[in-house]
Design a protein around this motif. Structure first.
Motif, mmCIF file in Angstrom:
data_model
loop_
_atom_site.group_PDB
_atom_site.id
_atom_site.type_symbol
_atom_site.label_atom_id
_atom_site.label_comp_id
_atom_site.label_asym_id
_atom_site.label_seq_id
_atom_site.Cartn_x
_atom_site.Cartn_y
_atom_site.Cartn_z
ATOM 1 N N ARG A 138 0.805 -1.221 0.000
ATOM 2 C CA ARG A 138 0.000 0.000 0.000
ATOM 3 C C ARG A 138 0.842 1.277 0.000
ATOM 4 O O ARG A 138 0.308 2.355 -0.234
ATOM 5 N N THR A 139 2.124 1.187 0.333
ATOM 6 C CA THR A 139 2.977 2.373 0.340
ATOM 7 C C THR A 139 4.283 2.052 -0.380
ATOM 8 O O THR A 139 4.640 0.883 -0.565
ATOM 9 N N THR A 140 5.000 3.108 -0.753
ATOM 10 C CA THR A 140 6.269 2.924 -1.455
ATOM 11 C C THR A 140 7.279 2.209 -0.582
ATOM 12 O O THR A 140 8.018 1.326 -1.050
ATOM 13 N N GLU A 141 7.333 2.556 0.714
ATOM 14 C CA GLU A 141 8.285 1.899 1.608
ATOM 15 C C GLU A 141 7.957 0.425 1.754
ATOM 16 O O GLU A 141 8.852 -0.427 1.779
ATOM 17 N N ALA A 142 6.677 0.096 1.886
ATOM 18 C CA ALA A 142 6.281 -1.312 1.975
ATOM 19 C C ALA A 142 6.649 -2.046 0.694
ATOM 20 O O ALA A 142 7.139 -3.188 0.723
ATOM 21 N N LEU A 143 6.433 -1.393 -0.456
ATOM 22 C CA LEU A 143 6.784 -2.011 -1.738
ATOM 23 C C LEU A 143 8.279 -2.292 -1.803
ATOM 24 O O LEU A 143 8.694 -3.385 -2.223
ATOM 25 N N ARG A 144 9.096 -1.314 -1.406
ATOM 26 C CA ARG A 144 10.550 -1.519 -1.435
ATOM 27 C C ARG A 144 10.953 -2.694 -0.544
ATOM 28 O O ARG A 144 11.825 -3.488 -0.897
ATOM 29 N N THR A 145 10.338 -2.771 0.618
ATOM 30 C CA THR A 145 10.654 -3.864 1.543
ATOM 31 C C THR A 145 10.372 -5.215 0.908
ATOM 32 O O THR A 145 11.208 -6.124 0.937
ATOM 33 N N HIS A 146 9.184 -5.367 0.314
ATOM 34 C CA HIS A 146 8.815 -6.657 -0.277
ATOM 35 C C HIS A 146 9.613 -6.949 -1.547
ATOM 36 O O HIS A 146 9.897 -8.123 -1.841
ATOM 37 N N GLU A 147 9.974 -5.899 -2.280
ATOM 38 C CA GLU A 147 10.799 -6.114 -3.480
ATOM 39 C C GLU A 147 12.174 -6.666 -3.099
ATOM 40 O O GLU A 147 12.732 -7.500 -3.821
ATOM 41 N N ARG A 148 12.731 -6.188 -1.982
ATOM 42 C CA ARG A 148 14.029 -6.721 -1.543
ATOM 43 C C ARG A 148 13.923 -8.209 -1.221
ATOM 44 O O ARG A 148 14.822 -8.991 -1.544
ATOM 45 N N ILE A 149 12.814 -8.591 -0.581
ATOM 46 C CA ILE A 149 12.626 -10.011 -0.262
ATOM 47 C C ILE A 149 12.430 -10.819 -1.530
ATOM 48 O O ILE A 149 12.997 -11.908 -1.688
ATOM 49 N N LEU A 150 11.632 -10.292 -2.459
ATOM 50 C CA LEU A 150 11.405 -10.992 -3.725
ATOM 51 C C LEU A 150 12.703 -11.150 -4.503
ATOM 52 O O LEU A 150 12.912 -12.176 -5.172
ATOM 53 N N ALA A 151 13.590 -10.176 -4.405
ATOM 54 C CA ALA A 151 14.875 -10.259 -5.095
ATOM 55 C C ALA A 151 15.826 -11.272 -4.451
ATOM 56 O O ALA A 151 16.884 -11.558 -5.017
ATOM 57 N N GLY A 152 15.471 -11.783 -3.271
ATOM 58 C CA GLY A 152 16.266 -12.842 -2.660
ATOM 59 C C GLY A 152 17.156 -12.411 -1.511
ATOM 60 O O GLY A 152 17.952 -13.223 -1.025
ATOM 61 N N ALA A 153 16.997 -11.160 -1.025
ATOM 62 C CA ALA A 153 17.891 -10.681 0.036
ATOM 63 C C ALA A 153 17.742 -11.497 1.316
ATOM 64 O O ALA A 153 18.738 -11.901 1.928
ATOM 65 N N LEU A 154 16.518 -11.747 1.746
ATOM 66 C CA LEU A 154 16.303 -12.536 2.960
ATOM 67 C C LEU A 154 16.727 -13.981 2.746
ATOM 68 O O LEU A 154 17.357 -14.600 3.624
ATOM 69 N N SER A 155 16.425 -14.533 1.599
ATOM 70 C CA SER A 155 16.792 -15.920 1.301
ATOM 71 C C SER A 155 18.308 -16.109 1.329
ATOM 72 O O SER A 155 18.809 -17.143 1.796
ATOM 73 N N GLN A 156 19.045 -15.117 0.834
ATOM 74 C CA GLN A 156 20.511 -15.215 0.852
ATOM 75 C C GLN A 156 21.050 -15.206 2.277
ATOM 76 O O GLN A 156 21.994 -15.948 2.588
ATOM 77 N N GLU A 157 20.457 -14.390 3.150
ATOM 78 C CA GLU A 157 20.883 -14.396 4.548
ATOM 79 C C GLU A 157 20.636 -15.754 5.187
ATOM 80 O O GLU A 157 21.504 -16.295 5.876
ATOM 81 N N VAL A 158 19.445 -16.280 4.977
ATOM 82 C CA VAL A 158 19.106 -17.588 5.561
ATOM 83 C C VAL A 158 20.007 -18.665 4.978
ATOM 84 O O VAL A 158 20.492 -19.546 5.700
ATOM 85 N N GLY A 159 20.253 -18.604 3.673
ATOM 86 C CA GLY A 159 21.155 -19.572 3.051
ATOM 87 C C GLY A 159 22.565 -19.476 3.614
ATOM 88 O O GLY A 159 23.253 -20.492 3.771
ATOM 89 N N GLY A 160 23.008 -18.241 3.917
ATOM 90 C CA GLY A 160 24.321 -18.079 4.542
ATOM 91 C C GLY A 160 24.389 -18.731 5.913
ATOM 92 O O GLY A 160 25.394 -19.373 6.260
ATOM 93 N N TRP A 161 23.325 -18.587 6.706
ATOM 94 C CA TRP A 161 23.299 -19.259 8.011
ATOM 95 C C TRP A 161 23.343 -20.772 7.827
ATOM 96 O O TRP A 161 24.037 -21.471 8.572
ATOM 97 N N GLN A 162 22.610 -21.249 6.838
ATOM 98 C CA GLN A 162 22.590 -22.689 6.573
ATOM 99 C C GLN A 162 23.994 -23.202 6.263
ATOM 100 O O GLN A 162 24.424 -24.243 6.782
ATOM 101 N N ASP A 163 24.715 -22.490 5.418
ATOM 102 C CA ASP A 163 26.060 -22.923 5.036
ATOM 103 C C ASP A 163 27.004 -22.922 6.244
ATOM 104 O O ASP A 163 27.795 -23.867 6.434
ATOM 105 N N ARG A 164 26.941 -21.892 7.062
ATOM 106 C CA ARG A 164 27.838 -21.803 8.223
ATOM 107 C C ARG A 164 27.475 -22.842 9.274
ATOM 108 O O ARG A 164 28.351 -23.414 9.924
ATOM 109 N N LEU A 165 26.183 -23.105 9.434
ATOM 110 C CA LEU A 165 25.778 -24.168 10.356
ATOM 111 C C LEU A 165 26.241 -25.523 9.845
ATOM 112 O O LEU A 165 26.648 -26.393 10.634
ATOM 113 N N ALA A 166 26.193 -25.717 8.528
ATOM 114 C CA ALA A 166 26.647 -26.984 7.949
ATOM 115 C C ALA A 166 28.141 -27.188 8.196
ATOM 116 O O ALA A 166 28.590 -28.303 8.509
#
Length: 455
Positions: A138-166
């Motif tokens: 509904r707002t530009t800031e909310a859109l930017r937030t979700h676009e970052r997640i869609l681009a994979g920013a959160l997934s890359q962080e989680v994947g990094g934790w996975q690799d270090r835990l492994a």
């Protein structure tokens, strides 16, 4: 199986898009599209727009269209995808869709295109959820937030934790499985514990982003409360910029909850106008007051509205004493254009700072919007990173954090390395479920059923 659906909202518009995905998308294109000359359209240029005529289910021409052909795997679903852009409106879009179904496609289920993108490995589950959030932002800031997640920013962080835990787990299990091997060396439980503690700190910080992430996705709910006829409905209309609520001089006009959306500091704000808090005059108003009380309990913030031109009434004083201790409370004296109000008395007797506003003239409204933004951001705000936005994210990350913390504590004391290894395995399972690796079928059904048909 090949699926088809309308990818744009039904109704009158400039353009409507029918989307087809699956192994038979090419044959659907050959069945429903012709050149303007009437000749068959044997092939479409990949990732280019082709002018064509669409046929209806009986083979007759129905509309002049643009056809986009995106062969897999370089497509949204990683399957062959056909998009037919026809004129907006119900008749043309329906005729084109029916022709695609007659040519061998079936009607897509809600979210099935994005589900196929997930199942085919183009996106993970966090990104799939972000698709819906981008659409609903509904707002530009909310859109930017979700676009970052869609681009994979959160997934890359989680994947990094996975690799270090492994890596930590591999070292830990090497000591456990081959304790006598010289290449493995002396167990360094403290060093592994330190590695886990670093990961723990990062996960804990990520959990702190949930307050903003949830607000960006769901909005910040503000309940407008007060006695009847103090101007709550007028205030709602002024803040949202349209006549959402009925405004009259008759007390008790608002019987049910009336909602409207605005934004403050880039935050989507959901305003809820409630029935006036008083002894109800009839069963309908009584139900309205009951619903108002419920919204009060559930809202992120409460704006208590009284009016200028008269003293504070005893029942208002009681409501102020009851509501003001809660976080996210704001007192507003409306109708400031009518003369002095009880703001100073509220400050002295109840210790609450009060804003003077006029819903009629707009006086004080910018300051009120500013204060709403401040309340909405008190738990954190836009930071340029990808936050956790859903309760599912928060729960799984919190579970992973608990596992990592227990493992680090055990190894820090040099105790029970086998249990510590089990905890690290548990952390990795929770993070894997977050990304959708091995997610239960009911979880996938619940997520994708919220999508519209065609996405």
């Amino acid at each position: 199986m090949t699926i088809a659906a309308l990818a744009t909202p039904p109704g009158v518009g400039g353009v409507a898009i029918v989307r087809v995905s699956g192994p038979a998308a090419g044959s659907v294109a050959r069945a429903v599209l012709r050149r303007k000359s009437g000749e068959p359209l044997d092939a479409l240029a990949p990732r280019s727009a082709t002018l064509a005529v669409a046929l209806d289910a009986r083979g007759g021409p129905v509309d002049e269209v643009l056809a986009l052909w995106m062969p897999g795997p370089r497509s949204y679903t990683r399957e062959d995808v056909l998009e037919i852009h026809c004129h907006g409106g119900l008749a043309a879009a329906r005729a084109v869709l029916e022709a695609c179904l007659a040519a061998g496609a079936r009607l897509a289920r809600p979210g099935e295109f994005t589900l196929r993108a997930f199942l085919n490995g183009r996106i993970d589950l966090v990104q799939a959820e972000a698709v819906l959030d981008v659409i609903q932002a509904r707002t530009t800031e909310a859109l930017r937030t979700h676009e970052r997640i869609l681009a994979g920013a959160l997934s890359q962080e989680v994947g990094g934790w996975q690799d270090r835990l492994a890596r930590a787990l591999a070292l830990l299990e090497a000591h456990l499985d081959f304790p006598e091997e010289e290449d493995v060396g002396t167990p360094e439980w403290g060093a592994i514990s330190s590695q886990l503690s670093d990961i723990e700190e990062e996960i804990e910080r990520k959990l702190s982003t949930f307050a903003w992430g949830r607000t960006a996705r769901e909005g910040f709910t503000v309940a407008l409360v007060g006695l009847p006829n103090v101007g709550k409905s007028s205030l709602l209309n002024r803040l949202v910029g349209e006549d959402r609520a009925i405004v009259t001089e008759v007390p008790g006009t608002t019987r049910d909850l009336v909602e409207g959306w605005t934004q403050a500091a880039g935050v989507p704000v959901r305003l809820v106008d409630t029935a006036g808090l008083r002894q109800a005059a009839d069963p309908v108003e009584e139900e309205g007051v009951r619903r108002a009380r419920r919204v009060l309990d559930e809202a992120d913030a409460v704006v208590f509205v009284c009016e200028a031109g008269r003293p504070l009434l005893p029942e208002e004083a009681r409501e102020l004493d009851r509501l003001s201790p809660r976080p996210g409370f704001l007192a507003v004296v409306n109708k400031a254009d009518r003369g002095p109000g009880p703001a100073e008395r509220i400050r002295k007797d109840h210790g609450v700072q009060t804003l003077l506003v006029s819903a009629r003239t707009g006086e004080g409204i910018p300051r009120l919007v500013e204060e709403l933004g401040r309340l909405a951001l008190r738990g954190g705000g836009p930071s340029g990173e990808a936050p956790l936005t859903r309760e599912r994210h928060r729960t799984l990350v919190a579970q992973a954090l608990a596992c990592v913390r227990r493992a680090a504590e055990l190894l820090g004391r040099g105790e029970f390395p086998e249990v510590a290894a089990s905890e690290v395995h548990g952390a990795r399972r929770h993070l894997a479920e977050l990304l959708g690796w091995g997610a239960p079928e009911d979880v996938l059904d619940r997520i994708f059923s919220r999508f519209c048909i065609g996405k």
